[in-house]
Design an enzyme around this catalytic site. Structure first.
Site, short mmCIF file in Angstrom:
data_model
loop_
_atom_site.label_atom_id
_atom_site.label_comp_id
_atom_site.label_asym_id
_atom_site.label_seq_id
_atom_site.Cartn_x
_atom_site.Cartn_y
_atom_site.Cartn_z
N HIS A 75 -47.65 -42.06 -6.98
CA HIS A 75 -46.30 -41.60 -6.66
C HIS A 75 -46.24 -40.18 -6.12
CE1 HIS A 75 -46.91 -40.07 -10.79
NE2 HIS A 75 -46.15 -39.07 -10.39
C1 UD1 Z 1 -41.64 -35.69 -11.16
C2 UD1 Z 1 -42.62 -34.55 -11.46
C3 UD1 Z 1 -44.04 -35.07 -11.41
C4 UD1 Z 1 -44.25 -36.35 -12.23
C5 UD1 Z 1 -43.20 -37.36 -11.78
C6 UD1 Z 1 -43.27 -38.67 -12.48
C7 UD1 Z 1 -41.66 -32.45 -10.58
C8 UD1 Z 1 -41.83 -31.35 -9.62
N1 UD1 Z 1 -42.53 -33.47 -10.49
O1 UD1 Z 1 -41.82 -36.08 -9.81
O2 UD1 Z 1 -44.90 -34.08 -11.95
O3 UD1 Z 1 -45.53 -36.85 -12.00
O4 UD1 Z 1 -41.91 -36.77 -12.02
O5 UD1 Z 1 -43.21 -38.54 -13.85
O6 UD1 Z 1 -40.79 -32.38 -11.41
N2 UD1 Z 1 -35.66 -41.24 -8.60
C9 UD1 Z 1 -34.97 -42.38 -8.86
N3 UD1 Z 1 -34.82 -42.75 -10.18
C10 UD1 Z 1 -35.32 -42.04 -11.20
C11 UD1 Z 1 -36.04 -40.87 -10.91
C12 UD1 Z 1 -36.20 -40.48 -9.60
O7 UD1 Z 1 -34.49 -43.07 -7.97
O8 UD1 Z 1 -35.15 -42.44 -12.37
C13 UD1 Z 1 -35.82 -40.84 -7.19
C14 UD1 Z 1 -34.77 -39.83 -6.76
O9 UD1 Z 1 -34.36 -40.18 -5.48
C15 UD1 Z 1 -35.53 -38.54 -6.66
C16 UD1 Z 1 -36.96 -39.00 -6.37
O10 UD1 Z 1 -37.08 -40.24 -7.02
O11 UD1 Z 1 -35.05 -37.73 -5.64
C17 UD1 Z 1 -38.02 -38.06 -6.89
O12 UD1 Z 1 -37.82 -37.80 -8.26
P1 UD1 Z 1 -38.16 -36.36 -8.86
O13 UD1 Z 1 -37.78 -36.33 -10.29
O14 UD1 Z 1 -37.64 -35.31 -7.97
O15 UD1 Z 1 -39.70 -36.24 -8.68
P2 UD1 Z 1 -40.86 -37.18 -9.15
O16 UD1 Z 1 -41.60 -37.69 -7.99
O17 UD1 Z 1 -40.35 -38.15 -10.13
N1 UDP Z 2 -46.17 -44.88 -17.15
C1 UDP Z 2 -45.22 -45.77 -17.60
N2 UDP Z 2 -44.73 -46.71 -16.73
C2 UDP Z 2 -45.15 -46.80 -15.43
C3 UDP Z 2 -46.13 -45.88 -14.99
C4 UDP Z 2 -46.59 -44.92 -15.86
O1 UDP Z 2 -44.84 -45.72 -18.76
O2 UDP Z 2 -44.67 -47.66 -14.70
C5 UDP Z 2 -46.65 -43.86 -18.08
C6 UDP Z 2 -48.15 -43.69 -18.13
O3 UDP Z 2 -48.73 -44.60 -19.04
C7 UDP Z 2 -48.28 -42.26 -18.60
C8 UDP Z 2 -47.07 -41.58 -18.01
O4 UDP Z 2 -46.18 -42.62 -17.63
O5 UDP Z 2 -48.14 -42.21 -20.01
C9 UDP Z 2 -47.48 -40.76 -16.82
O6 UDP Z 2 -46.37 -40.28 -16.19
P1 UDP Z 2 -46.30 -39.98 -14.64
O7 UDP Z 2 -47.42 -40.61 -13.94
O8 UDP Z 2 -44.93 -40.34 -14.23
O9 UDP Z 2 -46.38 -38.39 -14.58
P2 UDP Z 2 -47.62 -37.39 -14.65
O10 UDP Z 2 -48.44 -37.72 -15.84
O11 UDP Z 2 -48.37 -37.51 -13.38
O12 UDP Z 2 -46.97 -36.06 -14.76
#
Ligand code: UD1
Ligand code: UDP
Length: 360
Positions: A208
């Site tokens: 992602h």
């Molecule tokens: C964030 C974290 C990243 C983590 C990731 C997943 C930062 C800078 N990064 O990135 O470290 O790995 O979360 O855990 O904070 N969206 C939805 N539904 C949701 C959430 C997000 O549709 O429930 C969409 C929104 O359009 C949003 C986009 O996803 O703009 C990105 O979400 P955002 O929280 O900004 O960043 P992540 O890629 O989730």
């Molecule tokens: N995870 C989850 N559902 C998913 C994908 C990941 O519960 O569909 C869990 C995964 O097992 C791990 C955590 O989410 O515990 C990792 O989060 P993410 O990859 O979103 O963020 P990061 O660790 O890169 O910050």
């Protein structure tokens, strides 16, 4: 004693699930959910499955640019902190919610405990690195998962109130992994909302990061690699990438990639425990693969958790079909007995640090 815990993203709910339980033994906890992750299967499912109390505040802030999101969080978190007047603010990891929480607290002279302190990639081009460094340098208590994190902090001149506590993700994995065992938690739901069957043999992939899923060209290489594996590849897709992934899979007819909506934590643990190997760009999942003794290929330019790389248990690959497949076939041997992420009692250690700090 009052602690305000600030969470907003999926991995933070998991860490808070184990730490908050320990905090309740001696303090009152107020939970602020920034709203950064808001879909049911990115947020509520974690509170339900992991039995985290409903947040006291949900700020409803999500999306937009990093600056806008962080700025809005900062304003609203400050309002809550002024009202709550906690002894300490507790933040986790490296998301925008982490940094906004830390900045709001430090400006009000409220001490901060940062869990997962000291993790470093070595480049400010990664948005999470900015959040990690900023949060570490304004925090009063730095709870590190590993020795390498301690060393990174030392290099930046941070030696006071730096503690090795182990990784709360490991605590969670042990605790919930035992509950999950061989019992599949839920069925997979595809991107159109239809149920899909989990194959008996499969790879588990999550991808992602902006760096990998932000362009067709890069993502296509990763999907092509996943499609070329000898077993199906199960890929729960973060909401931000669902449209792009679905379009590419349809266009290139990648039948070996089983895409689905994000799964809950228990299902993710199940998939990790029962898959052949893991392909990911997630900081959390690459550690969980290590905890499960599964070989992992991390599609990323930088090492985040060097401890997982020992014996090639986790290898970096470029977002390139050949490199990903080469690395997946190169890793064969996994040694079981190391615990560089602690003993599964890091939540207890974090709670004790907070208690000691606040009682001074
Ligand atoms: C964030 C974290 C990243 C983590 C990731 C997943 C930062 C800078 N990064 O990135 O470290 O790995 O979360 O855990 O904070 N969206 C939805 N539904 C949701 C959430 C997000 O549709 O429930 C969409 C929104 O359009 C949003 C986009 O996803 O703009 C990105 O979400 P955002 O929280 O900004 O960043 P992540 O890629 O989730
Ligand atoms: N995870 C989850 N559902 C998913 C994908 C990941 O519960 O569909 C869990 C995964 O097992 C791990 C955590 O989410 O515990 C990792 O989060 P993410 O990859 O979103 O963020 P990061 O660790 O890169 O910050």
């Amino acid at each position: 004693m009052k602690i305000v815990t600030i969470v907003g993203a999926r991995p933070q709910f998991i860490k808070a699930a184990v730490v908050s339980r320990k905090l309740w033994e001696f303090c009152e906890e107020t939970i602020i959910h920034t709203g950064q992750h808001y879909d049911y299967n990115m947020s509520d499912i974690f509170f339900e499955e992991l039995e985290i109390p409903k947040p006291n505040y949900n700020l409803g802030i999500s999306g937009g640019t990093h600056g806008k999101m962080t700025g809005e969080m900062l304003i609203k978190i400050e309002e809550v902190l002024l009202q709550e007047q906690p002894n300490m603010v507790l933040v986790y990891g490296d998301t925008n919610s982490t940094m906004a929480g830390a900045l709001a607290a430090v400006k009000l002279n409220i001490p901060i405990c940062h869990v997962e302190a000291g993790a470093r990639l070595g480049t400010l081009s990664n948005p999470e690195e900015v959040n990690r460094i900023t949060t570490d340098h304004v925090s009063s208590l730095l709870a590190c998962c590993t020795e390498s994190a301690i060393n990174f902090l030392r290099k930046e001149g941070k030696t006071r109130n730096v503690y090795l506590v182990g990784d709360p993700m490991y605590d969670a994995f042990l605790f919930y992994g035992e509950k999950v065992g061989d019992n599949q938690q839920e069925s997979l739901v595809d991107l159109n909302g239809l149920e899909v069957e989990l194959p008996t043999e499969y790879y588990y992939m999550t991808c992602h990061r902006q760096e990998n899923a932000g362009s067709d060209e890069v993502l296509l290489e990763i999907l092509d690699a996943a499609n070329s594996l000898e077993a199906p590849c199960v890929y729960p897709v973060h909401p931000r990438n669902q449209a792009r992934v679905a379009r590419l899979i349809n266009k290139y007819d990648f039948k070996n990639v089983i895409t689905c909506k994000p799964v809950g934590y228990l299902m993710s643990v199940y998939l990790t425990l029962h898959c052949k190997k893991v392909i990911t760009d997630s900081g959390g999942l690459q550690r969980e693969a290590f905890f499960a003794g599964k070989q992992c290929v991390t599609v990323f330019d930088y090492v985040v958790w060097p401890e997982t790389m020992v014996d090639n248990r986790n290898q970096l690959a470029r977002p390139d079909k050949k490199d990903i497949l080469d690395k997946l076939s190169a890793i064969q041997h996994v040694r079981e007995s190391m615990t560089p992420f602690g003993d599964g009692d890091s939540a207890t250690k974090i709670a004790k640090l907070i208690l000691d700090y606040c009682s001074q």
